[in-house]
Design an enzyme around this catalytic site. Sequence first.
Site, PDB file in Angstrom:
ATOM      1  N   LYS A  14       0.802  -1.225   0.000  1.00  0.00           N
ATOM      2  CA  LYS A  14       0.000   0.000   0.000  1.00  0.00           C
ATOM      3  C   LYS A  14       0.835   1.275   0.000  1.00  0.00           C
ATOM      4  CE  LYS A  14      -3.926  -2.232   0.196  1.00  0.00           C
ATOM      5  NZ  LYS A  14      -4.868  -2.202  -0.935  1.00  0.00           N
ATOM      6  N   LYS A  74       1.232   5.594  -4.836  1.00  0.00           N
ATOM      7  CA  LYS A  74       1.838   4.291  -5.128  1.00  0.00           C
ATOM      8  C   LYS A  74       2.600   4.356  -6.451  1.00  0.00           C
ATOM      9  CE  LYS A  74      -1.986   1.722  -2.931  1.00  0.00           C
ATOM     10  NZ  LYS A  74      -3.082   2.702  -2.985  1.00  0.00           N
ATOM     11  N   GLU A 165      -6.653  -2.155 -10.323  1.00  0.00           N
ATOM     12  CA  GLU A 165      -7.726  -1.889 -11.276  1.00  0.00           C
ATOM     13  C   GLU A 165      -8.325  -0.516 -10.993  1.00  0.00           C
ATOM     14  OE1 GLU A 165      -9.645  -5.990 -12.847  1.00  0.00           O
ATOM     15  OE2 GLU A 165     -10.278  -5.402 -10.827  1.00  0.00           O
TER      16      GLU A 165
END
Length: 217
Positions: A14, A74, A165
């Site tokens: 994460k 990220k 996604e």
Amino acid sequence: MDIAHLATTRHTCKAFDPARKIPPADFEQLRTLLRYAPSSVNSQPWHYVIAASDAGKARIAETLQGGYAYNEGKVRNASQVIVFCVRQNLNDEHLARLLEQEELDGRFASAQARAAQNTARTFYADLHRKDLDDARPWMERQVYLALGMLLAGAAALGIDACPMEGCDPAALDRALGLTERGYSALVMVALGYRSEADFNAALPKSRLAEASVFTEI
């Protein structure tokens, strides 16, 4: 190698440490995994856009607006980001290219073997292009096989990964010029090494009980 250990200890990262980069030799192994991933009838309906530079990662990060903004950090902090793309069409030109490459790689012992491969692949291509009319979903499933290979390979190398996604495929298509090249963005993966802010690393894994996911006959 204890592959069960890899499965039970890998996690979706994460937060990445921007100061840590994947060694070139390790990343080259991941590229090889992607190129040699399995696909139905060796259809290979994929393309991969790899962003390693800050500028490349920024092009991807800038598409993550609104509800996808939580993934921007990220992308910017990862060592590399890979956008998995799927072909827009499973056309005869692509099938011919596959057959030509297989011949160059020595796959056929005879003209009959070449013809048999072409007949088999064309049968399945036509099944999805014409009979079932699901060529796009079928190709997407092949791309996800490559995604699974990458995640397993990264875990084996001690590399953290975050499949996402949570992105805007249409925005990625525009930013990366994919449409005019015959591809569409499907999913992306950030790769690198976790930072202390990666809360998911400390959480126990959770999966349904074996009895609910296996049936032995």
